[in-house]
Design a protein around this motif. Structure first.
Motif, PDB file in Angstrom:
ATOM      1  N   ASN A   1      -7.174   2.204   5.174  1.00 52.08           N
ATOM      2  CA  ASN A   1      -6.975   0.990   4.223  1.00 52.08           C
ATOM      3  C   ASN A   1      -5.522   0.219   5.146  1.00 52.08           C
ATOM      4  O   ASN A   1      -5.018  -0.259   5.873  1.00 52.08           O
ATOM      5  N   SER A   2      -4.608   1.372   5.103  1.00 49.53           N
ATOM      6  CA  SER A   2      -3.037   1.114   5.938  1.00 49.53           C
ATOM      7  C   SER A   2      -3.514   1.487   7.419  1.00 49.53           C
ATOM      8  O   SER A   2      -2.593   1.322   8.058  1.00 49.53           O
ATOM      9  N   LEU A   3      -4.194   2.352   8.001  1.00 53.80           N
ATOM     10  CA  LEU A   3      -4.769   2.795   9.123  1.00 53.80           C
ATOM     11  C   LEU A   3      -5.446   1.884   9.983  1.00 53.80           C
ATOM     12  O   LEU A   3      -5.443   1.379  10.797  1.00 53.80           O
ATOM     13  N   VAL A   4      -6.206   1.693   9.086  1.00 54.88           N
ATOM     14  CA  VAL A   4      -7.151  -0.149   9.666  1.00 54.88           C
ATOM     15  C   VAL A   4      -6.060  -1.466  10.239  1.00 54.88           C
ATOM     16  O   VAL A   4      -6.217  -1.624  10.896  1.00 54.88           O
ATOM     17  N   LEU A   5      -5.092  -1.349   8.701  1.00 58.67           N
ATOM     18  CA  LEU A   5      -4.258  -2.567   9.300  1.00 58.67           C
ATOM     19  C   LEU A   5      -3.245  -1.998  10.505  1.00 58.67           C
ATOM     20  O   LEU A   5      -2.825  -2.975  11.215  1.00 58.67           O
ATOM     21  N   GLU A   6      -3.017  -1.195  10.458  1.00 58.18           N
ATOM     22  CA  GLU A   6      -1.735  -0.552  11.314  1.00 58.18           C
ATOM     23  C   GLU A   6      -2.613  -0.057  12.819  1.00 58.18           C
ATOM     24  O   GLU A   6      -1.677  -0.784  14.163  1.00 58.18           O
ATOM     25  N   LYS A   7      -3.648  -0.338  13.183  1.00 56.68           N
ATOM     26  CA  LYS A   7      -4.498  -0.204  14.238  1.00 56.68           C
ATOM     27  C   LYS A   7      -4.284  -1.824  14.942  1.00 56.68           C
ATOM     28  O   LYS A   7      -4.214  -2.229  15.929  1.00 56.68           O
ATOM     29  N   THR A   8      -4.829  -2.391  13.838  1.00 57.72           N
ATOM     30  CA  THR A   8      -4.726  -4.274  13.879  1.00 57.72           C
ATOM     31  C   THR A   8      -3.363  -4.834  14.501  1.00 57.72           C
ATOM     32  O   THR A   8      -3.468  -5.688  15.105  1.00 57.72           O
TER      33      THR A   8
ATOM     34  N   LEU B   1      -7.999   8.199  -4.715  1.00 55.48           N
ATOM     35  CA  LEU B   1      -7.365   6.989  -4.504  1.00 55.48           C
ATOM     36  C   LEU B   1      -6.718   7.210  -3.022  1.00 55.48           C
ATOM     37  O   LEU B   1      -6.183   5.806  -2.928  1.00 55.48           O
ATOM     38  N   ARG B   2      -6.023   7.728  -2.716  1.00 61.07           N
ATOM     39  CA  ARG B   2      -4.731   8.517  -1.832  1.00 61.07           C
ATOM     40  C   ARG B   2      -5.642   8.409  -0.609  1.00 61.07           C
ATOM     41  O   ARG B   2      -4.552   7.629   0.437  1.00 61.07           O
ATOM     42  N   GLY B   3      -6.573   8.598  -0.428  1.00 64.12           N
ATOM     43  CA  GLY B   3      -7.419   8.968   1.038  1.00 64.12           C
ATOM     44  C   GLY B   3      -8.280   7.260   1.354  1.00 64.12           C
ATOM     45  O   GLY B   3      -7.570   6.952   1.856  1.00 64.12           O
ATOM     46  N   GLN B   4      -7.812   6.723   0.333  1.00 65.87           N
ATOM     47  CA  GLN B   4      -8.844   5.182   0.946  1.00 65.87           C
ATOM     48  C   GLN B   4      -7.434   4.391   0.659  1.00 65.87           C
ATOM     49  O   GLN B   4      -8.286   2.926   1.912  1.00 65.87           O
ATOM     50  N   ILE B   5      -6.532   4.436  -0.294  1.00 62.29           N
ATOM     51  CA  ILE B   5      -5.115   3.688   0.637  1.00 62.29           C
ATOM     52  C   ILE B   5      -4.312   4.048   1.730  1.00 62.29           C
ATOM     53  O   ILE B   5      -4.763   3.185   2.697  1.00 62.29           O
ATOM     54  N   GLY B   6      -4.778   5.112   2.569  1.00 63.34           N
ATOM     55  CA  GLY B   6      -4.514   5.438   3.464  1.00 63.34           C
ATOM     56  C   GLY B   6      -5.482   5.359   4.757  1.00 63.34           C
ATOM     57  O   GLY B   6      -5.277   4.437   5.943  1.00 63.34           O
TER      58      GLY B   6
ATOM     59  N   ASP C   1     -10.432  -6.831   2.759  1.00 67.90           N
ATOM     60  CA  ASP C   1     -10.180  -6.091   0.721  1.00 67.90           C
ATOM     61  C   ASP C   1      -9.246  -4.486   0.912  1.00 67.90           C
ATOM     62  O   ASP C   1      -9.470  -4.089   2.283  1.00 67.90           O
ATOM     63  N   TYR C   2      -8.229  -4.950  -0.131  1.00 66.26           N
ATOM     64  CA  TYR C   2      -7.256  -3.863  -0.663  1.00 66.26           C
ATOM     65  C   TYR C   2      -6.148  -3.688  -1.818  1.00 66.26           C
ATOM     66  O   TYR C   2      -7.491  -4.862  -2.236  1.00 66.26           O
ATOM     67  N   GLY C   3      -5.648  -2.631  -2.234  1.00 67.54           N
ATOM     68  CA  GLY C   3      -5.739  -2.234  -3.331  1.00 67.54           C
ATOM     69  C   GLY C   3      -6.778  -1.443  -4.857  1.00 67.54           C
ATOM     70  O   GLY C   3      -7.943  -1.540  -4.004  1.00 67.54           O
ATOM     71  N   ILE C   4      -6.177  -0.962  -6.341  1.00 68.50           N
ATOM     72  CA  ILE C   4      -6.628  -1.069  -6.763  1.00 68.50           C
ATOM     73  C   ILE C   4      -6.109  -1.168  -8.015  1.00 68.50           C
ATOM     74  O   ILE C   4      -4.851  -1.728  -8.352  1.00 68.50           O
TER      75      ILE C   4
ATOM     76  N   LEU D   1       0.818  -1.006  -0.015  1.00 67.20           N
ATOM     77  CA  LEU D   1      -0.082  -0.039  -0.399  1.00 67.20           C
ATOM     78  C   LEU D   1       0.843   0.840   0.111  1.00 67.20           C
ATOM     79  O   LEU D   1       0.304   1.914  -0.681  1.00 67.20           O
ATOM     80  N   ASN D   2       1.599   0.975   0.618  1.00 67.65           N
ATOM     81  CA  ASN D   2       2.532   2.639   0.573  1.00 67.65           C
ATOM     82  C   ASN D   2       3.376   2.884  -0.566  1.00 67.65           C
ATOM     83  O   ASN D   2       3.588   3.864  -0.980  1.00 67.65           O
ATOM     84  N   ILE D   3       3.839   1.896  -0.927  1.00 70.83           N
ATOM     85  CA  ILE D   3       4.814   1.695  -2.361  1.00 70.83           C
ATOM     86  C   ILE D   3       3.282   2.363  -3.374  1.00 70.83           C
ATOM     87  O   ILE D   3       3.226   3.639  -4.521  1.00 70.83           O
ATOM     88  N   MET D   4       2.132   1.738  -3.483  1.00 70.52           N
ATOM     89  CA  MET D   4       0.693   2.135  -4.127  1.00 70.52           C
ATOM     90  C   MET D   4       0.584   3.648  -3.879  1.00 70.52           C
ATOM     91  O   MET D   4       0.664   4.514  -4.635  1.00 70.52           O
ATOM     92  N   GLU D   5       0.627   4.334  -2.489  1.00 65.04           N
ATOM     93  CA  GLU D   5       0.707   5.632  -2.264  1.00 65.04           C
ATOM     94  C   GLU D   5       1.163   5.864  -3.072  1.00 65.04           C
ATOM     95  O   GLU D   5       1.402   7.203  -3.359  1.00 65.04           O
TER      96      GLU D   5
END
Length: 306
Positions: free
Chosen positions: A242-249, A235-240, A186-189, A74-78
Motif C-alpha cells: 500500500n505504501s509503495l503504491v501511494l509513494e509512486k502516486t 500484514l507487513r507485506g500488505q502495508i508495504g 483502500d488501506y489499513g488493518i 501506515l508507517n506507524i502501523m507497520e
C-alpha cells in the motif's frame, strides 16, 4: 502658450509621453512585485491557462497531503506490527524451551504471558493524531479490551481450541484515501485480523499451560503463535505494498506540480533583466519627450524666423 501650428504636434507628443509614463510605471510594478500582472484581466490571452494550472496545482497539493497523511499512518502501523513479530518470535523461543523435556515446570509462563499480552494489546491499540489505527472507522476508542467479560479464549481448554474475537470493539470498515481524481485506494488493518486473534489467543493458552503444566495446550499455543507470526509477516507485506503504491502516486503528483509551476512561472513571473532593460529605454524615451514638449511650449514665430 501653444499656437495652431504646433498644437497638434504638442498633443501627439504628450500622448506618447503619457503612454510611456504608463509603460514605465507598469514595468516598475512588475520589477517590484516580480509578477508581470496584478490581475488576470491584464493578461487575457494567458488567464484561462493560468487559472486552470493554479487549480490543478491546488488539487495536486491536496492529494499529496492526503497521501502523506496515510503514509504516516501506515508507517506507524507497520512499526507496531514489526514489534509484534519480534515479541511473538521471542515468545516462540520461550514456548520451545517449555516443550523441551520437563522445562515447563521451570519457566514462569504465566508471568511471560501477562507481560506479552499487555504489550500486544497496547500495540493493537496504537493511536496517532487522536485516531486508533487498528479500529476500522471507530477511531475514537481503543479497539482491544482483553478485560471484556465476553472475551474468554481459554474457556474450552484443555480440549477445545476455538477462535475468540470478543476482545475487539472496532468495526470491519476498510478505510480509503483519494490519492488522485480517478484513483481511490483502500488501506489499513483492523484489530480483528486473524493474525492478531491468533497471537492473543496463543498467549492466553500459554498462560493456561503454565498454570496447569499442560504441555498439550502449550503445544497448541506454539502452533498458533507460529501461524500468527506468518500472518503478521503477511500484514507487513500488505502495508508495504500500500505504501509503495501511494509513494509512486505521490511521485507522479510532485513531477506534475514541478511541470505546472514552471509553466505558471513563465506566464506570471517577471523577467527582471528584460524588465530592467525596458525600464531604462522607457526612461530615455521620457527624457526625450519632456525635452520635445518643453521646446514646443516655447516655440514662437520669432524663434522660427531666427
Amino acid at each position: 502658450m501653444f499656437r495652431v501650428a504646433n498644437y497638434a504636434q504638442h498633443q501627439l507628443t504628450l500622448s506618447y509621453t503619457l503612454s510611456t509614463q504608463s509603460d514605465a510605471a507598469r514595468t516598475q510594478i512588475q520589477i517590484a512585485s516580480g509578477k508581470v500582472a496584478q490581475q488576470y484581466s491584464e493578461i487575457p490571452r494567458d488567464a484561462n491557462q493560468l487559472v486552470s494550472l493554479e487549480r490543478d496545482i491546488q488539487m495536486t497539493e491536496k492529494f499529496t497531503q492526503n497521501i502523506d497523511q496515510v503514509i504516516a499512518r501506515l508507517n506507524i502501523m507497520e512499526s507496531s506490527i514489526a514489534t509484534m513479530v519480534t515479541r511473538a518470535t521471542e515468545v516462540l523461543g520461550i514456548m520451545s524451551q517449555g516443550l523441551s523435556g520437563s522445562n515447563i515446570d521451570d519457566l514462569p509462563l504465566e508471568s511471560f504471558s501477562a507481560t506479552f499480552l499487555e504489550e500486544a494489546a497496547a500495540l493493537i491499540n496504537t493511536e496517532h493524531e487522536g485516531r486508533h489505527l487498528f479500529a476500522g472507522s471507530l477511531t475514537d476508542a481503543p479497539p482491544v479490551d482483553l478485560n471484556d467479560p465476553a472475551y474468554t479464549p481459554a474457556a474450552g481448554l484443555p480440549g477445545v481450541f476455538t477462535a475468540d474475537f470478543d476482545y475487539y470493539n472496532g468495526d470491519q470498515t476498510q478505510l480509503s484515501v483519494r490519492a488522485d481524481e480517478a484513483f481511490e485506494t483502500d488501506y489499513g488493518i483492523t484489530g480483528d485480523n486473524p493474525a492478531f486473534e491468533e497471537m492473543l489467543r496463543a498467549l492466553a493458552y500459554m498462560d493456561y499451560a503454565g498454570a496447569n503444566l499442560d504441555t498439550d495446550v502449550l503445544e497448541e499455543a506454539y502452533t498458533l503463535m507460529k501461524s500468527a507470526v506468518d500472518g503478521l509477516a503477511d500484514l507487513r507485506g500488505q502495508i508495504g505494498a500500500n505504501s509503495l503504491v501511494l509513494e509512486k502516486t505521490k511521485e507522479g503528483h510532485e513531477s506534475f506540480k514541478t511541470y505546472a509551476e514552471n509553466i505558471v512561472s513563465g506566464l506570471e513571473d517577471t523577467d527582471i533583466a528584460a524588465a530592467t532593460t525596458q525600464l531604462s529605454m522607457d526612461e530615455l524615451t521620457l527624457q526625450g519627450s519632456y525635452l520635445t514638449l518643453s521646446r514646443l511650449s516655447s516655440l514662437t514665430l520669432i524663434n522660427f524666423l531666427n
